[in-house]
Design an enzyme around this catalytic site. Structure first.
Site, PDB file in Angstrom:
ATOM      1  N   SER A  36       7.264   3.301   6.643  1.00  0.00           N
ATOM      2  CA  SER A  36       6.443   2.311   7.341  1.00  0.00           C
ATOM      3  C   SER A  36       6.961   2.126   8.760  1.00  0.00           C
ATOM      4  O   SER A  36       8.097   1.667   8.969  1.00  0.00           O
ATOM      5  CB  SER A  36       6.491   0.979   6.595  1.00  0.00           C
ATOM      6  OG  SER A  36       5.910  -0.014   7.412  1.00  0.00           O
ATOM      7  N   HIS A  61       3.069   5.315   7.252  1.00  0.00           N
ATOM      8  CA  HIS A  61       2.369   4.082   6.871  1.00  0.00           C
ATOM      9  C   HIS A  61       2.302   3.188   8.113  1.00  0.00           C
ATOM     10  O   HIS A  61       3.319   2.899   8.748  1.00  0.00           O
ATOM     11  CB  HIS A  61       3.163   3.401   5.753  1.00  0.00           C
ATOM     12  CG  HIS A  61       2.529   2.174   5.201  1.00  0.00           C
ATOM     13  ND1 HIS A  61       1.518   2.201   4.265  1.00  0.00           N
ATOM     14  CD2 HIS A  61       2.767   0.853   5.435  1.00  0.00           C
ATOM     15  CE1 HIS A  61       1.170   0.967   3.936  1.00  0.00           C
ATOM     16  NE2 HIS A  61       1.903   0.124   4.640  1.00  0.00           N
ATOM     17  N   ASP A  63       1.168  -0.411   9.477  1.00  0.00           N
ATOM     18  CA  ASP A  63       0.821  -1.777   9.083  1.00  0.00           C
ATOM     19  C   ASP A  63       0.065  -2.473  10.205  1.00  0.00           C
ATOM     20  O   ASP A  63       0.622  -2.720  11.275  1.00  0.00           O
ATOM     21  CB  ASP A  63       2.098  -2.565   8.766  1.00  0.00           C
ATOM     22  CG  ASP A  63       2.678  -2.190   7.421  1.00  0.00           C
ATOM     23  OD1 ASP A  63       1.918  -2.143   6.437  1.00  0.00           O
ATOM     24  OD2 ASP A  63       3.898  -1.930   7.346  1.00  0.00           O
ATOM     25  N   MET A  65      -1.554  -5.768  11.480  1.00  0.00           N
ATOM     26  CA  MET A  65      -1.507  -7.217  11.237  1.00  0.00           C
ATOM     27  C   MET A  65      -2.191  -7.943  12.394  1.00  0.00           C
ATOM     28  O   MET A  65      -2.018  -7.559  13.554  1.00  0.00           O
ATOM     29  CB  MET A  65      -0.059  -7.678  11.118  1.00  0.00           C
ATOM     30  CG  MET A  65       0.709  -6.921  10.050  1.00  0.00           C
ATOM     31  SD  MET A  65       2.360  -7.589   9.855  1.00  0.00           S
ATOM     32  CE  MET A  65       3.045  -6.453   8.639  1.00  0.00           C
ATOM     33  N   HIS A  95      -2.725   0.495   6.683  1.00  0.00           N
ATOM     34  CA  HIS A  95      -2.759  -0.673   5.803  1.00  0.00           C
ATOM     35  C   HIS A  95      -3.270  -1.851   6.619  1.00  0.00           C
ATOM     36  O   HIS A  95      -2.535  -2.416   7.437  1.00  0.00           O
ATOM     37  CB  HIS A  95      -1.330  -0.911   5.270  1.00  0.00           C
ATOM     38  CG  HIS A  95      -1.202  -2.128   4.411  1.00  0.00           C
ATOM     39  ND1 HIS A  95       0.022  -2.615   3.998  1.00  0.00           N
ATOM     40  CD2 HIS A  95      -2.134  -2.963   3.880  1.00  0.00           C
ATOM     41  CE1 HIS A  95      -0.164  -3.689   3.246  1.00  0.00           C
ATOM     42  NE2 HIS A  95      -1.458  -3.922   3.163  1.00  0.00           N
ATOM     43  N   MET A  97      -4.012  -5.433   7.280  1.00  0.00           N
ATOM     44  CA  MET A  97      -3.758  -6.828   6.907  1.00  0.00           C
ATOM     45  C   MET A  97      -4.462  -7.646   7.980  1.00  0.00           C
ATOM     46  O   MET A  97      -3.833  -8.256   8.866  1.00  0.00           O
ATOM     47  CB  MET A  97      -2.254  -7.100   6.862  1.00  0.00           C
ATOM     48  CG  MET A  97      -1.580  -6.505   5.640  1.00  0.00           C
ATOM     49  SD  MET A  97       0.196  -6.315   5.847  1.00  0.00           S
ATOM     50  CE  MET A  97       0.240  -4.756   6.708  1.00  0.00           C
ATOM     51  N   MET A 166       1.379  -4.815  -3.521  1.00  0.00           N
ATOM     52  CA  MET A 166       2.367  -5.445  -2.632  1.00  0.00           C
ATOM     53  C   MET A 166       3.477  -6.045  -3.483  1.00  0.00           C
ATOM     54  O   MET A 166       3.210  -6.837  -4.387  1.00  0.00           O
ATOM     55  CB  MET A 166       1.727  -6.569  -1.813  1.00  0.00           C
ATOM     56  CG  MET A 166       0.686  -6.173  -0.789  1.00  0.00           C
ATOM     57  SD  MET A 166       1.264  -5.241   0.639  1.00  0.00           S
ATOM     58  CE  MET A 166       2.669  -6.141   1.216  1.00  0.00           C
ATOM     59  N   ASP A 204       4.534  -1.321  -2.033  1.00  0.00           N
ATOM     60  CA  ASP A 204       4.831  -1.645  -0.633  1.00  0.00           C
ATOM     61  C   ASP A 204       5.614  -2.954  -0.550  1.00  0.00           C
ATOM     62  O   ASP A 204       5.082  -4.017  -0.860  1.00  0.00           O
ATOM     63  CB  ASP A 204       3.504  -1.773   0.135  1.00  0.00           C
ATOM     64  CG  ASP A 204       3.701  -1.913   1.643  1.00  0.00           C
ATOM     65  OD1 ASP A 204       4.851  -1.861   2.107  1.00  0.00           O
ATOM     66  OD2 ASP A 204       2.678  -2.064   2.340  1.00  0.00           O
ATOM     67  N   GLY A 226      10.059   0.758   4.644  1.00  0.00           N
ATOM     68  CA  GLY A 226      10.273   0.454   6.054  1.00  0.00           C
ATOM     69  C   GLY A 226      11.737   0.284   6.384  1.00  0.00           C
ATOM     70  O   GLY A 226      12.430   1.232   6.767  1.00  0.00           O
TER      71      GLY A 226
HETATM   72  C1  DX5 Z   1       4.633  -5.751   4.759  1.00  0.00           C
HETATM   73  C2  DX5 Z   1       4.234  -4.315   5.022  1.00  0.00           C
HETATM   74  C3  DX5 Z   1       5.170  -3.256   4.576  1.00  0.00           C
HETATM   75  C4  DX5 Z   1       6.509  -3.272   5.231  1.00  0.00           C
HETATM   76  C5  DX5 Z   1       7.507  -2.800   4.234  1.00  0.00           C
HETATM   77  O1  DX5 Z   1       3.574  -6.594   5.056  1.00  0.00           O
HETATM   78  O2  DX5 Z   1       2.987  -4.051   4.389  1.00  0.00           O
HETATM   79  O3  DX5 Z   1       4.581  -1.970   4.739  1.00  0.00           O
HETATM   80  O4  DX5 Z   1       6.583  -2.485   6.368  1.00  0.00           O
HETATM   81  O5  DX5 Z   1       8.737  -2.985   4.793  1.00  0.00           O
HETATM   82  P1  DX5 Z   1      10.072  -3.040   3.956  1.00  0.00           P
HETATM   83  O6  DX5 Z   1      10.243  -1.691   3.312  1.00  0.00           O
HETATM   84  O7  DX5 Z   1      11.106  -3.358   4.968  1.00  0.00           O
HETATM   85  O8  DX5 Z   1       9.893  -4.125   2.924  1.00  0.00           O
HETATM   86 ZN    ZN Z   2       2.158  -1.953   4.421  1.00  0.00          ZN
END
Ligand code: DX5
Ligand code: ZN
Length: 254
Positions: A36, A61, A63, A65, A95, A97, A166, A204, A226
């Site tokens: 990620s 990946h 993210d 947001m 992904h 969000m 999640m 995730d 991540g």
């Molecule tokens: C959280 C994200 C994840 C995040 C995971 O909202 O969707 O993809 O990057 O990060 P780690 O592996 O640090 O939990």
């Molecule tokens: Zn994610």
């Protein structure tokens, strides 16, 4: 895409065990590690992407947001497009969000996304949004928060390529894995088997070397990681250690 699946069948006590593993493997995919980029050095995103793929990551990946659905603000379609222009050929798993999703789906598809996954509560018409993703040539996924029920999967099996479970509440990297997710993964894997559909099961949040085998055993085949990778100096070592854990799980428990 990704490394070949390891043979599990020979380690399981016959004959019922062999049947169980044969049935499970029929529905399982190759195991993919998806770094990620949320935890990467964003000032050098292209280099980071290349480095983590060379270290053994199978797909990136991304993210997305929006400071609305989640209290954080990250990447837009131009970042996805910039990664493609930088020469990234690996699949990019977007992904979302963010709310609403339909406009972003079109923009990310045009920007080179491979998978687009959204949270069902972010679309007024989940079925239509899944269609939209596929119509634009991408694979479609639904992302379920820790408290989101699995019922939302019931009528959309034909339109799903991926389910993302999640294991933290969405919004930030570096959070602690929520243990009840293991039960949810098992239930989701059972539903996938029951559906008979070809659907990936991604996990995730909070995935590390010391819990990746447990989530694999619970049914995940795609591991989004991540902070466990990007906080370490040697990405290849983390990914190799994770692969070893996955192989150990397959050999030891399968
Ligand atoms: C959280 C994200 C994840 C995040 C995971 O909202 O969707 O993809 O990057 O990060 P780690 O592996 O640090 O939990
Ligand atoms: Zn994610």
């Amino acid at each position: 895409m990704g490394p070949a699946k390891l043979p599990r069948i020979i380690y399981y006590p016959p004959p019922l065990g062999i049947m169980a593993v044969l049935i499970r493997d029929f529905f399982m995919h190759d195991l993919l590690i998806a770094p990620s980029l949320l935890s990467a050095d964003c000032a050098r995103l292209g280099e980071e992407a290349v480095r983590v793929l060379e270290a053994g990551g199978n797909m990136l990946h991304l993210d997305v947001m929006d400071n609305h659905y989640v209290p954080n603000l990250t990447f837009g379609p131009l970042v996805c497009e910039a990664l493609r222009n930088y020469g990234i050929k690996a699949p990019i798993d977007v992904h979302l969000m963010a709310h609403p999703v339909d406009r972003l789906i079109v923009d990310f598809a045009k920007a080179g996304a491979s998978y687009i996954t959204f949270h069902p509560e972010c679309s007024e018409h989940v079925d239509r949004s899944l269609d939209l993703i596929r119509k634009h040539g991408c694979k479609a996924g639904l992302a379920l928060n820790p408290a989101t029920n699995l019922h939302c999967l019931e009528y959309v099996w034909d339109k799903l390529d991926l389910i993302l479970i999640m294991s933290v509440n969405p919004g930030f990297g570096g959070q602690q894995f929520i243990p009840s997710t293991l039960t949810k993964l098992k239930k989701t894997r059972a539903l996938i088997m029951e559906s008979g559909k070809d659907v990936r099961l991604a996990i995730d949040g909070g995935i590390k070397v010391d819990n990746i085998a447990d989530v694999a055993e619970a049914g995940a085949d795609t591991f989004i990681v991540g902070s466990a990778i990007f906080t370490q100096p040697n990405y290849a070592k983390v990914i190799t250690d994770m692969r070893q854990e996955l192989a150990r799980d397959l050999h030891g428990k399968a």
